[in-house]
Motif scaffolding. Structure first.
Motif, PDB file in Angstrom:
ATOM      1  N   ILE A  48       0.748  -1.308   0.020  1.00  0.00           N
ATOM      2  CA  ILE A  48       0.035   0.026   0.039  1.00  0.00           C
ATOM      3  C   ILE A  48       0.841   1.245   0.053  1.00  0.00           C
ATOM      4  O   ILE A  48       0.625   2.266  -0.558  1.00  0.00           O
ATOM      5  N   LYS A 191      -7.842  -1.488  -1.002  1.00  0.00           N
ATOM      6  CA  LYS A 191      -7.100  -0.433  -0.500  1.00  0.00           C
ATOM      7  C   LYS A 191      -6.173  -0.061  -1.512  1.00  0.00           C
ATOM      8  O   LYS A 191      -5.937   1.373  -1.663  1.00  0.00           O
ATOM      9  N   GLU A 194      -8.263   2.014  -4.215  1.00  0.00           N
ATOM     10  CA  GLU A 194      -8.509   3.601  -3.572  1.00  0.00           C
ATOM     11  C   GLU A 194      -7.190   4.454  -3.431  1.00  0.00           C
ATOM     12  O   GLU A 194      -7.468   5.609  -3.634  1.00  0.00           O
TER      13      GLU A 194
END
Length: 341
Positions: A48, A191, A194
């Motif tokens: 991430i 995630k 996003e």
């Protein structure tokens, strides 16, 4: 000529992962620069932070079929193992078989009341070509009768068959999992989405090449088996568009990188379609579309180790593997991951 022995390394047997982690995305992640750098230690969920809107993830969504079957000849109790590898059409399949001496041409084997096969031919490598006979939908029958074809270096029983399947697996056809993708969860993928990391899916049905060791002395003498890939027009268009914006194409797994490089023309344009590929990527290869790779740690002297050596150089790759051994990373299908950027 490149010697296969140059891709050997010492691997303690206890580092070969026998079972998957309960939490897929909690595996360790070694991050290394493809131009050479000291490997850094992360956890897989750290992707991430390691990826951003300039990165495009490409996954292989092929689904592993429960392709390992145990059948018997009429009037015989002894079980013979068949591993379905590649569908040839008209219910004909290429498969591995053991003990092979029991599966002679013309012999029929039974797998319960729903499925049987007859051996049609045997090639020079001992592969069997068989015709399946069944009533109903084959993949549903295999779900009931077959087991997951775990690699030979995994000796533990897999309690949850779904752990040898990616969470995004869609199209049945593989004899082995595209294992780099096993680390991803739906939550992690959401995630990343996003955050602006684009995600696309191609399909390559993983076949015999995954199980076949390199037996030749020189890399150039090794012949890869063919595998079928499919890329939709929409996916090709989106990836080409991203590449045109100078975004990084990040292949999730060696099967994905082989598909993308097979389908990309000399002008760097990814072509849609469904074709067979036997591409063998090793040092000296010039990459046409892939910029980064997420992969597991591979077998000594394997074509997969040669592939990552084509990205980061043999010396860098072997050194990274030595560091991974020293730091006790888990190897192979259920092991930890590496991010080459």
């Amino acid at each position: 000529m490149i010697r296969v022995d140059d891709y050997d390394f010492e691997l303690p047997e206890e580092l070969i992962a026998q079972t998957p982690l309960k939490d897929r995305d909690k595996s360790r992640l070694m991050v290394v620069d493809k131009h050479g750098s000291t490997p850094e230690d992360y956890i897989f969920t750290d992707l991430i932070d390691l990826l951003d809107e300039n990165d495009v993830l490409v996954f292989n969504d092929s689904k592993v079929i429960p392709a390992r079957l145990y059948g018997h000849r009429e009037g015989k109790e002894e079980l013979v193992e068949f591993l379905l590898l590649k569908e040839e059409g008209d219910n004909k399949w290429q498969c591995l078989c053991k003990p092979g001496k029991k599966a002679k041409v013309g012999t029929r084997f039974y797998f319960g009341d729903e499925l049987s096969l007859i051996v049609d031919d045997i090639d020079e490598e001992g592969l069997r070509y068989v015709t399946l006979e069944y009533n109903g939908i084959l993949y549903e029958i295999l779900e009931r009768l077959g087991t997951m074809p775990l690699p030979p270096y995994i000796h533990e029983k897999l309690e949850d068959q779904s752990m040898y399947q990616t969470v995004y697996a869609k199209d049945p056809g593989s004899a082995a999992a595209p294992t780099a993708g096993l680390h991803f969860t739906k939550d992690l993928m959401k995630k990343l989405e996003e955050k602006g990391v684009e995600q696309y899916f191609i399909t390559l049905n993983v076949g015999l090449g995954t199980f076949k060791p390199v037996s030749s002395e020189y890399i150039e003498d090794h012949k890869m088996h063919e595998e079928l890939y499919t890329i939709s027009e929409e996916t090709a268009s989106k990836i080409n568009e991203a590449k045109g914006k100078n975004k990084n194409i990040v292949a999730v797994g060696t099967t994905t990188i082989r598909t993308l490089e097979s389908a990309t023309d000399e002008n760097g344009i990814l072509q849609p379609g469904s074709k067979w590929t036997n591409i063998f990527i090793y040092p000296g290869y010039k990459f046409k579309i892939v910029d980064k790779l997420i992969t597991n740690f591979h077998l000594p002297k394997s074509t997969l180790l040669m592939l990552i050596s084509a990205i980061m150089g043999r010396e860098n790759a072997i050194e990274a593997y030595k560091v991974a051994v020293k730091r006790r990373y888990r190897f192979f299908s259920f092991g930890d991951a590496m991010f080459i950027r």
